[in-house]
Scaffold this motif. Structure first.
Motif, short mmCIF file in Angstrom:
data_model
loop_
_atom_site.label_atom_id
_atom_site.label_comp_id
_atom_site.label_asym_id
_atom_site.label_seq_id
_atom_site.Cartn_x
_atom_site.Cartn_y
_atom_site.Cartn_z
N ALA A 149 21.95 37.76 30.66
CA ALA A 149 21.48 39.12 30.93
C ALA A 149 20.20 39.44 30.17
CB ALA A 149 22.57 40.13 30.56
N ASP A 150 20.02 38.83 29.00
CA ASP A 150 18.85 39.13 28.18
C ASP A 150 17.73 38.11 28.31
OD1 ASP A 150 20.18 37.08 26.97
OD2 ASP A 150 20.12 37.93 24.95
N GLY A 151 17.86 37.17 29.24
CA GLY A 151 16.79 36.20 29.45
C GLY A 151 17.29 34.82 29.83
N VAL A 152 16.36 33.91 29.97
CA VAL A 152 16.65 32.54 30.41
C VAL A 152 16.32 31.56 29.29
CG1 VAL A 152 16.07 30.73 32.09
CG2 VAL A 152 16.19 33.13 32.82
N ARG A 153 17.16 30.56 29.13
CA ARG A 153 16.92 29.49 28.17
C ARG A 153 16.76 28.18 28.92
NH1 ARG A 153 18.68 30.92 22.67
NH2 ARG A 153 18.88 28.69 22.20
N SER A 195 12.44 34.23 33.09
CA SER A 195 13.06 35.51 32.71
C SER A 195 12.50 36.64 33.57
CB SER A 195 12.81 35.80 31.23
OG SER A 195 13.49 34.87 30.41
N SER A 196 11.27 36.49 34.05
CA SER A 196 10.66 37.48 34.93
C SER A 196 11.02 37.25 36.39
CB SER A 196 9.13 37.46 34.78
OG SER A 196 8.75 37.79 33.46
N ASP A 197 11.16 35.97 36.76
CA ASP A 197 11.45 35.62 38.15
C ASP A 197 12.25 34.33 38.17
OD1 ASP A 197 11.50 35.01 40.85
OD2 ASP A 197 9.38 34.45 40.95
N PHE A 198 13.57 34.46 38.34
CA PHE A 198 14.42 33.27 38.29
C PHE A 198 14.39 32.56 39.65
CE2 PHE A 198 18.42 30.84 38.15
CZ PHE A 198 18.25 30.21 36.93
N SER A 199 13.32 31.80 39.84
CA SER A 199 13.16 31.02 41.07
C SER A 199 12.36 29.77 40.73
CB SER A 199 12.44 31.83 42.15
OG SER A 199 11.08 32.02 41.80
N ALA A 215 16.68 25.75 41.16
CA ALA A 215 17.07 25.83 42.57
C ALA A 215 18.58 25.66 42.74
CB ALA A 215 16.31 24.78 43.38
N ALA A 216 19.16 24.71 42.00
CA ALA A 216 20.60 24.45 42.11
C ALA A 216 21.41 25.61 41.52
CB ALA A 216 20.95 23.16 41.40
#
Length: 263
Positions: free
Chosen positions: A192-196, A218-222, A260-261
């Protein structure tokens, strides 16, 4: 090999006592990293303290805060079968080595030895997990200190690893066909607070976080969010299996595949 003594305690307190003796002792988990090191004379303890009979550091459960707790003595096969609450972690464990390795190797042993190409360090660092030992709790960001090096002190045993379960996660690795180690492996976890994003197999300094990719995701999970991002080949492992530039390129490829997965 060379001559050494081996002890097989059944209680954690006994294992700690044996390791604290004046004798040059080293803990032995499943032996999938340590035994080859002994054969190559990269390690030469006078005594091994085998932890395979210490049942109190085995098993998987879910804590009150939702974290998935895995005992340090739990083998890869059991993680694959029992970590259903964290599918990406279960999948990672299911694809380590071969059945013989998965039924002997342990998560605690893998982390303690911190082989630069092992898979669990990427999962622990990518998840922001906590490594619990006989002495303390260590945050993943403070645990790994370089190739084959951790913050563990002499005689300290990993008893548990606590994984906060993310919203989405995936692990992708490019295998070296003969060893099945990760030539490059990338673990991506969205919270919820970002991507690692944690990378194993690539750097001469061992597992690391790719901060540039973390910010973008974290801005665009793609997968498109990391398109165009790249790492330098300087400081990457270069050997007969691939140059530093090749490994740096693979980090981007594996990251896009993991996103992607997961998505």
């Amino acid at each position: 090999m060379y001559a050494f003594d081996i002890e097989r305690p059944t209680r954690l307190t006994d294992a700690v006592k044996l390791l604290s003796d004046a004798t040059d002792s080293q803990p032995l988990g499943g032996g999938q990293t340590l035994i080859p090191a002994l054969k190559a004379r990269l390690a030469a303890p006078e005594r091994l303290v085998c932890l395979s009979a210490v049942d109190e550091i085995k098993g998987i459960c879910t804590a009150d805060d939702g974290a998935l707790c895995i005992g340090g003595g739990t083998c890869h096969a059991d993680v694959a079968a029992g970590a259903g609450a964290y599918p990406a972690l279960a999948s990672l464990a299911a694809n380590i080595g071969d059945p013989a390795v998965r039924n002997r190797g342990t998560i605690g042993g893998s982390l303690a030895n911190n082989d630069p190409s092992s898979c669990y360090p990427a999962a622990v660092l990518g998840s922001g997990a906590t490594v619990v030992t006989t002495n303390r709790k260590i945050a993943a960001d403070d645990f790994f200190e370089g190739m084959f090096t951790t913050s563990l002190e002499e005689g300290e045993i990993i008893t548990e690893v606590r994984f906060p379960v993310p919203e989405k996660a995936n692990y992708q690795k490019f295998e070296q066909p003969a060893s099945r180690f990760a030539l490059v492996g990338v673990f991506v976890a969205k919270y919820a607070d970002g991507v690692r994003v944690a990378v194993t197999g690539a750097s001469e300094d061992g597992v690391f976080r790719w901060s540039e990719a973390e910010a973008a995701l974290s801005s665009d999970f793609s997968a498109g969010a990391v398109e165009g991002l790249s790492l330098s080949g300087d400081g990457m492992i270069s050997d007969m299996h691939g140059s530093g530039d090749y490994r740096a390129h693979l980090v981007g490829v594996m990251t896009r595949r993991a996103v992607a997965a997961a998505g």
